[in-house]
Design a protein around this motif. Structure first.
Motif, short mmCIF file in Angstrom:
data_model
loop_
_atom_site.label_atom_id
_atom_site.label_comp_id
_atom_site.label_asym_id
_atom_site.label_seq_id
_atom_site.Cartn_x
_atom_site.Cartn_y
_atom_site.Cartn_z
N GLU A 1 41.21 37.08 35.45
CA GLU A 1 42.03 38.11 35.64
C GLU A 1 42.07 39.35 34.48
OE1 GLU A 1 44.22 38.88 38.34
OE2 GLU A 1 42.92 37.40 38.89
N SER B 1 42.58 31.42 37.56
CA SER B 1 42.32 31.69 39.19
C SER B 1 40.89 31.24 39.46
CB SER B 1 42.46 33.15 39.01
OG SER B 1 41.73 33.49 40.35
N GLN C 1 39.28 32.76 41.85
CA GLN C 1 38.77 33.67 42.73
C GLN C 1 37.34 33.99 42.62
OE1 GLN C 1 40.91 37.57 42.11
NE2 GLN C 1 38.72 38.28 42.78
N ARG D 1 48.50 29.55 33.06
CA ARG D 1 48.49 31.02 32.11
C ARG D 1 49.22 30.47 30.71
NH1 ARG D 1 48.26 35.21 37.20
NH2 ARG D 1 46.32 33.99 37.98
N LEU E 1 55.48 29.70 35.74
CA LEU E 1 54.93 28.51 35.03
C LEU E 1 53.85 28.76 34.18
CD1 LEU E 1 55.64 26.33 38.14
CD2 LEU E 1 56.77 26.25 36.03
N GLU F 1 43.68 30.29 47.33
CA GLU F 1 43.13 31.62 47.15
C GLU F 1 41.98 31.85 48.08
OE1 GLU F 1 42.72 33.61 42.81
OE2 GLU F 1 42.56 31.22 42.48
N GLU G 1 57.14 39.56 43.91
CA GLU G 1 56.00 39.25 44.25
C GLU G 1 55.59 37.93 44.61
OE1 GLU G 1 52.96 40.08 41.40
OE2 GLU G 1 51.26 38.92 42.00
N ILE G 2 55.11 37.54 45.61
CA ILE G 2 54.82 36.00 46.15
C ILE G 2 53.22 36.02 46.38
CG2 ILE G 2 54.99 36.60 48.75
CD1 ILE G 2 56.39 33.78 48.71
N ILE G 3 52.58 37.27 46.70
CA ILE G 3 51.12 37.04 47.01
C ILE G 3 50.45 38.16 45.92
CG2 ILE G 3 49.24 37.81 48.65
CD1 ILE G 3 50.63 35.90 50.64
N GLY G 4 49.34 38.37 45.51
CA GLY G 4 48.58 39.18 44.75
C GLY G 4 47.17 39.23 45.43
N ARG H 1 37.54 43.67 46.91
CA ARG H 1 36.79 43.36 45.63
C ARG H 1 35.70 44.72 45.73
NH1 ARG H 1 40.82 40.01 45.00
NH2 ARG H 1 40.64 37.94 46.01
N PHE I 1 43.07 36.79 48.35
CA PHE I 1 44.44 37.26 47.52
C PHE I 1 44.84 35.81 47.19
CE2 PHE I 1 45.42 36.39 52.18
CZ PHE I 1 46.27 35.25 52.15
N GLY J 1 50.84 32.03 45.02
CA GLY J 1 51.39 30.92 44.01
C GLY J 1 52.32 29.90 44.88
O1 4AD Z 1 48.67 38.09 41.11
P1 4AD Z 1 47.90 37.08 40.59
O2 4AD Z 1 47.79 37.09 38.94
O3 4AD Z 1 46.34 37.26 41.32
C1 4AD Z 1 45.36 36.60 40.78
O4 4AD Z 1 45.35 35.58 40.14
C2 4AD Z 1 44.11 36.68 41.79
N1 4AD Z 1 42.79 36.18 41.31
C3 4AD Z 1 44.32 36.20 43.32
C4 4AD Z 1 43.23 36.56 44.27
O5 4AD Z 1 43.09 37.64 44.47
N2 4AD Z 1 42.58 35.42 44.47
O6 4AD Z 1 48.42 35.89 40.98
C5 4AD Z 1 48.56 35.44 42.34
C6 4AD Z 1 49.95 34.79 42.81
C7 4AD Z 1 50.97 35.47 42.52
O7 4AD Z 1 51.39 36.38 43.59
C8 4AD Z 1 51.94 34.59 42.10
O8 4AD Z 1 52.56 34.08 43.48
C9 4AD Z 1 51.43 33.42 41.47
O9 4AD Z 1 50.15 33.45 41.91
N3 4AD Z 1 51.38 33.59 39.98
C10 4AD Z 1 52.23 32.55 39.27
N4 4AD Z 1 53.06 31.63 39.87
C11 4AD Z 1 53.66 30.85 38.86
N5 4AD Z 1 53.61 31.07 37.63
C12 4AD Z 1 52.92 31.87 37.14
N6 4AD Z 1 52.80 32.34 35.73
C13 4AD Z 1 52.16 32.76 37.95
N7 4AD Z 1 51.32 34.05 38.06
C14 4AD Z 1 50.90 34.03 39.11
#
Ligand code: 4AD
Ligand code: MG
Length: 465
Positions: A171, A210, A212, A233, A243, A250, A388-391, A395, A433, A436
């Protein structure tokens, strides 16, 4: 005698068949002639009631065992399955034998009250699965995990495991836990600089944030893949939705553009919500009654709804109209705060919303750049109560553009040589995407603290058990 779980026993017809109940005592009521023991084995929400009738002439040693029974004790009870006169249960056990396998003395067993606070239960995470709430959370989590695989398998996605130890920051946010076998104490005493060539992997290594980047390597070979694994993280964010160790799903798909990615995310969430509504009704009824009123209706209406799409630029315009509602004043270019996300989904849209095309400065290096030179093909799925539930994103598949962006960010393209290779050889548009897993459980159960939907939460200062 065949071992039968309580969930199956409760579905049997009471034809006076002999059953053997094994589990943990939830309550015992000792009336003059009758002793009622409610046993739970976690196989479903409901307990089975076992009734001992003193008038039917119980054996002498039974009273001895009954005396040892208290909440939390493990027992084996044998008897006949009979229709129950009590409301809320079709059958009960007319018991004639009981063995207390393990006692749980009243003066020391911590789970005595009908309802304990979640804060208290966090202190005894090793026992909290024995409560109604945490049992239900675990069963719903199980259902969702299974549903994740079901959805992707049905849709042609292959399950791959991404590595947990990595040398690249996926990331680019720099919040990684380092993994080392170097003796830190000796090193700090010696005052010498760290020589990573002597470390286990020969260079600084970390727990992944991640899967990804590795998923992309498989998506550009198998077309559609998904990972589902632990991610880490080291953010110092002490919130109810973060957390330090969480599980992420993903998916990554070749030839998918942002629009396809948005549709996939929407279909995926709806599939999961529909599945728990159908298959976890008992547990959801509990959450509805005791944790979050309205949760069932929310999920039902979500399944029927169409997720609204909104560009970041339009989202910020909406937020700016309501400046006074926020602690952090919104402006074009700002990272959306949790309060902004909630406002958008709860107040502006009144349902799930997918925000797209964020400024490139606040998003990761790998996202596809738009022609405006300012924004990227990012998408965040926001839902009421949570934000936010999905990011995810489309690419950047153009070699030169990606290399340029990596350099702009002060990163070294050489560190990403294998990732760049995907753009050198047979590059294709692709998207994916991250969902979490614990945020998903939070959303579905209506629980409010993410530490209560993972068996053993890891957060700042918290990794004991
Ligand atoms: O938005 P994030 O950081 O996206 C990625 O890591 C991309 N690599 C994903 C991808 O495109 N393949 O994290 C994705 C999701 C967030 O929307 C959230 O639901 C969850 O991961 N998330 C967490 N859940 C719990 N604790 C944390 N510290 C989190 N950080 C992200
Ligand atoms: Mg994100």
């Amino acid at each position: 005698m065949k071992m039968t779980l309580i969930k199956d026993m409760l579905r049997l017809r009471a034809e006076s068949q002999e059953v053997c109940v094994r589990g943990w005592v939830r309550t015992k009521r000792d009336l003059k002639n009758l002793v009622f023991i409610d046993v739970n084995d976690g196989s479903c929400f409901h307990n089975i009631q076992c009734t001992f009738d003193r008038e039917s002439g119980l054996k002498a040693d039974i009273e001895n065992e009954l005396n040892k029974v208290s909440t939390g004790a493990s027992v084996e009870i044998k008897g006949k399955l009979v229709p129950s006169p009590a409301s809320g249960q079709a059958v009960e056990v007319a018991a004639n034998e009981i063995t207390v396998i393990g006692e749980a003395p009243v003066d020391v067993y911590p789970l005595q009250k009908k309802r304990h606070s979640f804060e208290f239960l966090r202190e005894i995470a090793h026992l909290r699965a024995r409560t109604n709430t945490f049992g239900a959370v675990a069963r719903v989590g199980n259902k969702l995990a299974f549903g994740v695989h079901e959805f992707f398998q049905k849709n042609g996605f292959h399950y791959v495991h991404a590595p947990i130890i990595t040398t690249s920051d996926a990331e680019g946010a720099g919040s990684m836990f380092q993994v080392t076998t170097l003796d830190m104490e000796a090193l700090s005493k010696s005052g010498k600089p760290v020589d990573y060539t002597k470390d286990f992997f020969g260079k600084p290594s970390f727990l992944t944030v991640s899967g990804q980047l590795e998923a992309e390597t498989y998506a550009t070979a198998l077309s559609r893949v998904y990972t589902f694994g632990p991610t880490f993280r080291a953010e110092n964010s002490n919130t109810t939705r973060h957390l330090a160790e969480f599980w992420m799903i993903e998916p990554e798909a070749a030839f998918y553009h942002l629009e396809d990615n948005m549709d996939l995310a929407e279909d995926f969430l709806k599939f999961l919500f529909e599945k728990v509504l159908k298959e976890s009704a008992e547990d959801l009824n509990f959450f509805e009654a005791h944790v979050q009123k309205g949760i069932i209706e929310t999920l039902e209406s979500l399944v029927k709804s169409k997720f609204v799409h909104l560009t970041y630029t339009d989202a910020v315009k909406e937020l700016e109209k309501n400046k006074d509602a926020f602690e952090f004043k919104p402006f074009w270019g700002c990272d959306l705060q949790s309060e902004h996300e909630k406002f958008l989904t709860e107040k502006v849209i009144g349902g799930p919303v997918i925000v797209t095309d964020y400024p490139k400065e606040i998003k990761a290096f790998y996202m596809k750049q738009n022609d405006d030179g300012k924004t990227v093909r990012a998408m965040d799925v926001l839902v009421p109560r949570l934000g936010e539930i999905i990011g995810g994103s489309e690419r950047e598949e153009r070699y030169d553009v990606l290399e340029q962006r990596i350099k702009e960010l002060g990163m070294n393209p050489k560190d990403y040589w294998w990732y760049m290779d995907l753009r050198r050889f047979g590059t294709v548009p692709h998207s994916g995407f991250g969902l979490g897993f614990e945020r998903l459980i939070l959303y579905v159960t209506g629980m409010t603290n993410i530490r209560d939907v993972i068996p053993y939460p890891r957060a700042v200062g918290q990794a004991d058990f």
